[in-house]
Design an enzyme around this catalytic site. Sequence first.
Site, PDB file in Angstrom:
ATOM      1  CD  GLU A   1      -5.048  -2.479   2.467  1.00 17.97           C
ATOM      2  OE1 GLU A   1      -5.484  -2.047   1.451  1.00 17.97           O
ATOM      3  OE2 GLU A   1      -4.437  -1.860   3.295  1.00 17.97           O
TER       4      GLU A   1
ATOM      5  CB  THR B   1      -1.027   0.259   1.122  1.00 14.61           C
ATOM      6  OG1 THR B   1       0.022   0.033   2.399  1.00 14.61           O
ATOM      7  CG2 THR B   1      -1.868  -1.015   1.523  1.00 14.61           C
TER       8      THR B   1
ATOM      9  CE  LYS C   1     -16.883  14.666  16.071  1.00 15.30           C
ATOM     10  NZ  LYS C   1     -16.535  13.383  17.083  1.00 15.30           N
TER      11      LYS C   1
ATOM     12  CD1 TRP D   1     -19.730  12.412  12.069  1.00 10.81           C
ATOM     13  CD2 TRP D   1     -17.573  13.090  11.671  1.00 10.81           C
ATOM     14  NE1 TRP D   1     -18.700  11.941  12.968  1.00 10.81           N
ATOM     15  CE2 TRP D   1     -17.454  12.000  12.709  1.00 10.81           C
ATOM     16  CE3 TRP D   1     -16.094  13.515  11.108  1.00 10.81           C
ATOM     17  CZ2 TRP D   1     -16.424  11.588  13.643  1.00 10.81           C
ATOM     18  CZ3 TRP D   1     -15.047  13.249  11.807  1.00 10.81           C
ATOM     19  CH2 TRP D   1     -15.133  12.164  13.042  1.00 10.81           C
TER      20      TRP D   1
HETATM   21  P1  ADP Z   1      -3.531   3.450  -1.293  1.00 11.17           P
HETATM   22  O1  ADP Z   1      -4.064   4.979  -1.980  1.00 11.17           O
HETATM   23  O2  ADP Z   1      -3.409   3.931   0.149  1.00 11.17           O
HETATM   24  O3  ADP Z   1      -2.394   3.009  -1.727  1.00 11.17           O
HETATM   25  P2  ADP Z   1      -5.593   2.076  -2.391  1.00 11.17           P
HETATM   26  O4  ADP Z   1      -5.104   2.384  -3.801  1.00 11.17           O
HETATM   27  O5  ADP Z   1      -5.852   0.755  -2.204  1.00 11.17           O
HETATM   28  O6  ADP Z   1      -4.666   2.483  -1.149  1.00 11.17           O
HETATM   29  O7  ADP Z   1      -6.698   2.984  -2.292  1.00 11.17           O
HETATM   30  C1  ADP Z   1      -8.021   2.569  -1.484  1.00 11.17           C
HETATM   31  C2  ADP Z   1      -8.961   3.718  -1.125  1.00 11.17           C
HETATM   32  O8  ADP Z   1      -9.259   4.564  -2.290  1.00 11.17           O
HETATM   33  C3  ADP Z   1     -10.251   3.288  -0.508  1.00 11.17           C
HETATM   34  O9  ADP Z   1      -9.984   3.134   0.828  1.00 11.17           O
HETATM   35  C4  ADP Z   1     -10.972   4.459  -0.790  1.00 11.17           C
HETATM   36  O10 ADP Z   1     -10.847   5.569   0.173  1.00 11.17           O
HETATM   37  C5  ADP Z   1     -10.363   5.045  -1.941  1.00 11.17           C
HETATM   38  N1  ADP Z   1     -11.277   4.661  -3.331  1.00 11.17           N
HETATM   39  C6  ADP Z   1     -11.093   3.808  -4.139  1.00 11.17           C
HETATM   40  N2  ADP Z   1     -12.074   3.780  -4.973  1.00 11.17           N
HETATM   41  C7  ADP Z   1     -12.965   4.735  -4.783  1.00 11.17           C
HETATM   42  C8  ADP Z   1     -14.069   5.343  -5.292  1.00 11.17           C
HETATM   43  N3  ADP Z   1     -14.676   4.653  -6.451  1.00 11.17           N
HETATM   44  N4  ADP Z   1     -14.506   6.434  -4.781  1.00 11.17           N
HETATM   45  C9  ADP Z   1     -14.023   7.017  -3.891  1.00 11.17           C
HETATM   46  N5  ADP Z   1     -13.038   6.409  -3.215  1.00 11.17           N
HETATM   47  C10 ADP Z   1     -12.225   5.358  -3.508  1.00 11.17           C
END
Ligand code: ADP
Length: 538
Positions: A328, A183, A435, A440
Amino acid sequence: MQGLMMHNDLLISDLLEHAVTCYGQQLVISRRLDGRIVRHRYEEIAQRSRQLAHALHALQVRPGDRIGTLAWNTHRHLEAYYAISGIGAIVHTINPRLFAQQIEYIIQHAEDRILLVDASFIGLVEQLLPRLPSVEHVIAMTDWKDKPAGERWLCYESLLGEHPPHYNWPRFPTGTASALCYTSGTTGHPKGVLYSHASTLLHAMAACRPDAIGLGPDSVVLPVVPMFHVCAWGVPYAALMAGSRLVLPGAALDGASLAELIETEQCDVLLGVPTVWMGLLAHLRQKNQVIDCMRRVIVGGSAAPLAMIREFDERHGAFVMHAWGMTELSPLGSTNTPTPELLALPKEQRYQRQLSQGRPVFGIQMEIFDDEGQALPHDGKAYGRLKVRGPWVISQYFRSEASAIEQGWFDTGDIASLDAQGYMRIVDRAKDLIKSGGEWISSIELENAALDFPGIKEACVIGIAHPRWDERPLMLVISTDPGLDLQALREHLQAQVARWWLPDDILRVDELPHTATGKLSKMTLREHYAQHYMDPAP
Ligand code: ADP
């Protein structure tokens, strides 16, 4: 009573050989880094994968070894995916957009024995190599002549040339690890998610389905999402499973290059993060060009703004399908499929529905909980922590002692609502919710509203400390309009959100920082503007 059916361990090599048997003549079209387009039949991709498998054996790669890749979406990266997992080793895709120290950390943590690198990253690896003791060889994914001198460096094409195109893939249990993806680690160190053959194949089966990505032998699929980020959302597996034509864009991800590739190759299923599509749309607008072959534009990684959904539909006749997921989750969790009911709605109503992140793909279960762990109603209004479970959801991070599961669920870190039809809506990432005076505010909703205002190219809302309300929203915008009227923008926002949600301040900026996965880096901005509402006015 047990069922009386075979126990057959399905492997990623089975997927490759199936694709050759059924669709051997289907094409993988790949843009090389020099811009040249090359075409390979599935049959050739498989032959080259088998040659690479031989070469890895010759380099003493053993089952379970990690092989890192620093590469764009190209046919060579695809061959490496299949060869590495096929021999029982683990393909560790590394995001080259991370900071050099993070890349170093990841390679050390994974203990990669071999790296496969595209020409663009050779310089970076040369720099890091003295601090990477586990790395025995670096294979430059280049033609014969371009590899750097030095004992550890090998050339991809020469290696392949030394080995035969036939190979007997080994058999092992389907739970064996196949790929490793870290990640982006916006907080703390990056964490490794270790996929298995079983989770990858089940995910690919789910992803192909018409109600998910929707792939078949007549699809021409363009994953703009990189193969170094959650395995390009599983498309390299799903496309071959479905026999689809696969178009790999290489390193050129700007609007003009994408527009050309989409038109020339007539791509109809496209996948990427919103920023990529903003670039494409801006280019098409500027050239006054319409592309009519795009059927489904799948947007994930961040929320797709209303303006994007509308523009793809009205100008190009393309359906923006929101997908939600994360590293994940391999990553697919939900999709907003164009059902007959959705398509029958009046346009504006339909666009509103398309803003939802959709319904779980078969295999994934979702639930929302309050902070005390109580399940919340599915009424489309209540929102809380989104938790998921399923066969392609993480159970434990790589090399971590602790379980990633709590009472059967994985907590996604997202705040969402669910409605009676199963539609999920991301309200915000838990850490990005604002917040204000105990209530929220969703940064995503505010950003979405701003993006619907003429000229706004990018919008970012963060919560920062406020002397009276704990936190208040601050909006930062990039606009193409030199005379952007901030008061008019404020009135536009006011028409769409509750009055107390309105940002106390809106700042026009030239640039916004992004993370390695192309998302707004809100943490950087929160730090930068931490005192913005606290300092007394001069
Ligand atoms: P990182 O950015 O930490 O590497 P990921 O690429 O796995 O992690 O991103 C996952 C996160 O991206 C999700 O938990 C969510 O917050 C956001 N996300 C993914 N798809 C969408 C979507 N279609 N709309 C809004 N948020 C999204």
